[in-house]
Each structure stands twice: as structure tokens, then as C-alpha cells.
Design a protein around this motif. Structure first.
Motif, PDB file in Angstrom:
ATOM      1  N   LEU A 283       0.698  -1.309   0.055  1.00 11.34           N
ATOM      2  CA  LEU A 283       0.116   0.323  -0.097  1.00 11.34           C
ATOM      3  C   LEU A 283       1.009   1.645  -0.307  1.00 11.34           C
ATOM      4  N   ASN A 284       2.242   1.036   0.883  1.00 10.28           N
ATOM      5  CA  ASN A 284       2.859   2.600   0.986  1.00 10.28           C
ATOM      6  C   ASN A 284       3.861   2.215  -0.213  1.00 10.28           C
ATOM      7  N   THR A 286       2.025   1.838  -3.401  1.00  7.61           N
ATOM      8  CA  THR A 286       1.608   2.185  -5.095  1.00  7.61           C
ATOM      9  C   THR A 286       0.493   3.738  -4.838  1.00  7.61           C
ATOM     10  N   ARG A 287       0.581   3.448  -2.702  1.00  3.90           N
ATOM     11  CA  ARG A 287       0.403   5.235  -3.023  1.00  3.90           C
ATOM     12  C   ARG A 287       1.719   5.895  -2.879  1.00  3.90           C
ATOM     13  N   THR A 288       2.728   5.890  -2.502  1.00  2.72           N
ATOM     14  CA  THR A 288       3.714   6.724  -3.137  1.00  2.72           C
ATOM     15  C   THR A 288       4.217   7.418  -3.910  1.00  2.72           C
ATOM     16  N   THR A 290       2.062   7.106  -7.165  1.00  2.13           N
ATOM     17  CA  THR A 290       0.257   7.206  -7.543  1.00  2.13           C
ATOM     18  C   THR A 290       0.714   9.077  -6.834  1.00  2.13           C
ATOM     19  N   GLN A 322      -6.054  -1.981  -6.892  1.00  2.00           N
ATOM     20  CA  GLN A 322      -4.603  -1.515  -5.734  1.00  2.00           C
ATOM     21  C   GLN A 322      -3.925  -0.386  -6.593  1.00  2.00           C
TER      22      GLN A 322
END
Length: 568
Positions: A283-284, A286-288, A290, A322
Motif C-alpha cells: 500500500l505504501n 502504490t500510494r507513493t 501515485t 489497488q
């Protein structure tokens, strides 16, 4: 989690469960709100054990409506005591993140753990709106100036098209999509053919020819792809079309490129519920990525161990959800890994059961890369100044007669270094690796030796600049290395040997089995953090950094320069 597979036990427990409820209020489980939109969202699952005494072995699971928990694993589940008041009141609730899987859903409440469970309540139906609308968009390169869009839909009962162009309010070009899917019988074994299987939907795929768009914007010395956005919308006249999305026109030959690269990502549900495989650090990552704004990147490269679905369709659904903020706005190219392909006696070079019975079928259907043919997941493509050749470390690559080796040799011989001065050879398992895994057949070191025996001289002869690997869940970088020794260039900017960068640190748990003494040819080894690499390349310079997904900080960075006369 162990799937709930023993139908005989469920039949035997049905009467017992009913009888136990006569002395008190019936257990209940409810979902609110009872309707979610196309993109899914958060709902609250509330549960009340009624007159029964709460236990730490009570749990609830999420299912598609109509599924039999005796034969199908839950989409995900959670122990009821994770709700703070449950053990004292028998009541609790949890916010659940729901992904649209093209079907309505229910929650079920169970007792007695996961080995001998008793179902005591089923919730109201959670209605999923607009089940027909395609979702989970993913872009890929099909050929030069050919960009493929792949989506997942409930069916192919209409003419699906993608409209695209340079103006978001006037999408003048269109391409018709083809449809494909896979069934239980296409797969190789359990759990893919048993408790993990659900209808995967239809995979719709259309190719956008953007050559005429490139011609429209080309002028002067400005690269046609520089800050040029392509807008698109996917749908049909009968179902309507998606919101307009965009991606940057990929750089043409000789143009600078911005690239994100990693391996071993997996996925993790943000509500904390349990799946067969969970990779929280993903999650970290893909979020970073993005947050960087995927539209400013030209390529995302993911070299194997994609979703870690391992036979569970629901995990593919969560993975696509995700990565969609990235894959819908940037070309997302993939390589096959052991967790996509390996299965005994199925044609894979490794005899493990790491794919959970998928044996490459689910991966190849969901990510249609420009491979030579079915179960030949090796290919090459260009992005700006970079030529990539991707191999499958899960298939025969022996020199000189394997089909894969012949492909690589022919491909490297045909590279035009005036157009793509940088060449990257990439595969899932590592080529050089700091690891103590010597397991015969599939261990890190034996496979690395096989790779070097087949390709090391070939890569040196063709002056391949970088070798990317993954599989070992760490970030590692070597000096320019050949035959286990560092090679110095004859002069600044001259070619020396390939630099190996292992990038298997995107999400799966770190591999903490590095050597006590780091091999001399490794410059940097990190086996304790997760993240991704970012590359800026032009005709004469390659800058690469490892970014920690949790902090956004640069953990390692290096630059390689190339003189114009050393390009080939």
C-alpha cells in the motif's frame, strides 16, 4: 486462511446451530449502507451474537451472494474480537472496504474458527450498482505507437470500444475491444480450480493506434511526447462510457524517458481484513507512486510476483483495484514470476506449486503483454531511449537451443543503439544476488548460476547496460560485473559490463537471508525496507534511485554516463 471446504461438516452442523438458538435471540449480521456504487467503497458490517456467549474463535467473512461457504473461500474475513466491545457484549462492527466484483455480496457470521466452522447468520444483500460497467483499467505497450487498454467487465454482450484523442471534449478516434476469459477447466490445480475460483469476468482489450496523434503534435525540436496527454474513455452505447482519463504519449525513439520499476508487489486491503496473502507494505508503494502523478511517468515496470493471488480470484480483483490509479494513467508492463506460473508437470521449469494452480493462465489473460504466443511470456519493447527485453525465469532459457534463448539472442542483435542507447535485460529471478538460498533447482543461487551460464556472455557481447531481477525481497545493486568480478571502463563514459539491480522490495515480506559478508561486487544491499525505483534516462545519462515507500526518502541513488560513440 484455510478455505471452508468440508461440505460434510457443514451439513452435520446445520441442525446443531439451529437447536442452539432456541434458548435466546438469534445472532444477526448486517451491512450498511445496503447499496454501493460502481467503484465500491466502505460499508459497515455489524454483528450481534444474540444469546450466545462470544468466543475468540468467532469470525465473519464476505462472500458473493449465492456462494456456498462449504465450497468457496471467503473473499476476506476477520475475527469478531477485533471489534473492541465484542468479547464483553457479543456485539461488534467493522468498516469493510468493498471492491465491485460484478455481483452483489453478503456477510456471514461463523463460530468455531475456520477448521470446524458453524454458520450462525447471513446478512442482508449488499447491492452493487452498475455491475456491467468495465473497471480496473490497465494500459500497456502492444507495439510502437500501439497502446493497449485492458479492462474487466461482467460480460461481452455488447460492442465495447475505446474512444481517444488529444482533446478531452472531442475523442475523435476509436478502437473496438476483443474479449477473453478463463474458466476453472483452463487452470491446473487447487486452490485455483476449487475454493479459490470465482467467475473472473470478461477481459476486454482494445489497441489505440496513437501514431496519428504523435504526428499532429510533432513540431520543431520539441519531442512529440513531451507533456502531450492522450485522453480516453471506455464503454459502449448501451452501458455508457467511463469518465475521461489520460496518459502521457509515450516517448518515441531517442527521447528521454521517466520510468518506475519494481518486483514482488502483491496487495493489501486497507480495512485490515485477512486474505490468503496480504502484503501490507504494498500500500505504501502504490500510494507513493501515485503521489508522484503517474501521468508524469512514461512506464511502470513490474517484473514478476504480481498480485500473489495464488489461485484466489478475489485477490486479483483487489490487486487490480489497488493499482488502477497507476495502471489507468501510465503504461504498466509486467513480467511473469513464480507465483504466476509455477506448477508441477505444467511446462514450467520449476516444479513448485507457487502459482496455486493458476499455471500462468490468470496472469496472461489479465495482462496481455506482446509475447510471441501462449505460455511464451518473453518479449521486448522500447520506451524512449530504453530498450527492454523481458525473460521468463520460470521457463526453459538454456543456451543455445531453447526458444527463449533464441528470442533473446535475435532481439539483442537487432537493437538500434542510435534510437535506444540503453538496453535492459529483466527477469523475475535474480542474475546476481546476495543470498544464502542454495536450494537445488529453485534456490536463488542455483537459478542465478543458470541465468549467467545461459546469458552472461551474450549480454556482455551486446553491451547490455543493466540486468533487473527480483524474487529476493530486497534492493541490491552491483558494480559493472562480469564473471563475478567488477569491471572498470577503459575510459569515462565507455562501456564496462552490466550493472545488476535487484528490485524485489515492493511489497512482499523482506528476505532476511543475505550473506554475513556482502560479496565484493555488490555496492549496496538493503533487505529491511520496501519501495520502488525511479529512473530518468536520456541519450547519454541514466539516473536511478531507490525510494522508500513508507517515507518517500531516497535510499540509494546512482548515475551512469554514456558517450555518444559507445551506443552500439
Amino acid at each position: 486462511m484455510s478455505a471452508l471446504t468440508c461440505a460434510a461438516v457443514f451439513v452435520a452442523l446445520a441442525g446443531l446451530t439451529t437447536a442452539a438458538l432456541h434458548s435466546g435471540a438469534a445472532p444477526t449480521v448486517a451491512i450498511t449502507p445496503a447499496v454501493i456504487g460502481t467503484r465500491g467503497g466502505n460499508v459497515t458490517v455489524s454483528f450481534d451474537l444474540g444469546g450466545l456467549t462470544p468466543s475468540r474463535s468467532d469470525w465473519f467473512g464476505l462472500y458473493l451472494e449465492g456462494e456456498d461457504p462449504a465450497v468457496t473461500s471467503p473473499i476476506k474475513y476477520l475475527w469478531a474480537n477485533r471489534s473492541p466491545s465484542y468479547m464483553t457484549t457479543g456485539k461488534g462492527s467493522w468498516q469493510v472496504h468493498v471492491v465491485n466484483m460484478r455481483a452483489d455480496m453478503v456477510a456471514m457470521l461463523f463460530r468455531n474458527g475456520t477448521t470446524s466452522p458453524q454458520k450462525v447468520a447471513t446478512s442482508n444483500t449488499l447491492v452493487v450498482q452498475d455491475k456491467q460497467r468495465p473497471m480496473h483499467f490497465r494500459l500497456s505497450v502492444d507495439a510502437p505507437d500501439k497502446i493497449r487498454i485492458t479492462t474487466t467487465a461482467a460480460n461481452a454482450d455488447t460492442r465495447w470500444i475505446v474512444k481517444f484523442g488529444l482533446n478531452p471534449s472531442s475523442l475523435a478516434s476509436e478502437a473496438t475491444a476483443s474479449a477473453s476469459t478463463y474458466s476453472r477447466s483452463d487452470l491446473c490445480g487447487a486452490p485455483a480450480t476449487t475454493v479459490g475460483f470465482r467467475d473472473p469476468g470478461m477481459f476486454l482489450s482494445a489497441v489505440m493506434d496513437v501514431s496519428h496523434l504523435r504526428a499532429k503534435v510533432r513540431h520543431g525540436a520539441r519531442p512529440a511526447s513531451s507533456n502531450t496527454m492522450v485522453y480516453y474513455s471506455f464503454g459502449s452505447d448501451s452501458t455508457g462510457f467511463s469518465e475521461v482519463r489520460s496518459f502521457q504519449l509515450p516517448p518515441g525513439p531517442g527521447e528521454p524517458a521517466k520510468i518506475v520499476a519494481f518486483g514482488d508487489l502483491g496487495q493489501f486491503e486497507p480495512d485490515g481484513m485477512i486474505q490468503e496473502e496480504d502484503m501490507p507494505p504494498s500500500l505504501n508503494t502504490t500510494r507513493t507512486i501515485t503521489a508522484l502523478d503517474p501521468t508524469t511517468q512514461n512506464l511502470i515496470l513490474h517484473i514478476g510476483d504480481i498480485s500473489y493471488a495464488r489461485g484466489y480470484v478475489s485477490q486479483w480483483e483487489h490487486f487490480h483495484n489497488q493499482i488502477e490509479p497507476m495502471s489507468s494513467q501510465c503504461v504498466y508492463m509486467t513480467g511473469i514470476g513464480n507465483h504466476e506460473r509455477d506448477w508441477p508437470k505444467s511446462g514450467s521449469a520449476r516444479g513448485s506449486d507457487d502459482s496455486g494452480g493458476e499455471c500462468g493462465v490468470a496472469y496472461e489473460t489479465r495482462f496481455p503483454m506482446p509475447r510471441p504466443g501462449r505460455d511464451q511470456p518473453w518479449y521486448s519493447f522500447d520506451i524512449g531511449v530504453v530498450h527492454f527485453v523481458l525473460v521468463s525465469t520460470e521457463h526453459d532459457f538454456s543456451a543455445p537451443h531453447s526458444a527463449q534463448y533464441k528470442f533473446v539472442a535475435s532481439d539483442l542483435a537487432a537493437v538500434d543503439r542510435t534510437k535506444t542507447p540503453w538496453v535492459v535485460f529483466a527477469g523475475h529471478r535474480p542474475y546476481y544476488i546476495d543470498s544464502t538460498n542454495e536450494d537445488p533447482g529453485s534456490g536463488d543461487q542455483p537459478v542465478a548460476t543458470e541465468l549467467r551460464d545461459a546469458f552472461e556472455q551474450l549480454l556482455m557481447d551486446h553491451k547490455v547496460d543493466f540486468v533487473f531481477g527480483a524474487h529476493h525481497h530486497s534492493y541490491q545493486r552491483t558494480c559493472p560485473v562480469f564473471k563475478g568480478k567488477c569491471v572498470a571502463p577503459a575510459a569515462k563514459g565507455e562501456y564496462a559490463a552490466p550493472i545488476v539491480v535487484d528490485i524485489g522490495m515492493a511489497g512482499a515480506g523482506n528476505s532476511r537471508n543475505v550473506e554475513h559478508k556482502t560479496p565484493d561486487f555488490f555496492v549496496f544491499v538493503n533487505d529491511s525496507t520496501h519501495g520502488f525505483t525511479r529512473i530518468d534516462a536520456n541519450a547519454t545519462s541514466w539516473s536511478m534511485e531507490y525510494i522508500c515507500g513508507a517515507t518517500g526518502k531516497t535510499m540509494d541513488a546512482f548515475t551512469v554516463s554514456k558517450l555518444a560513440h559507445t551506443r552500439g
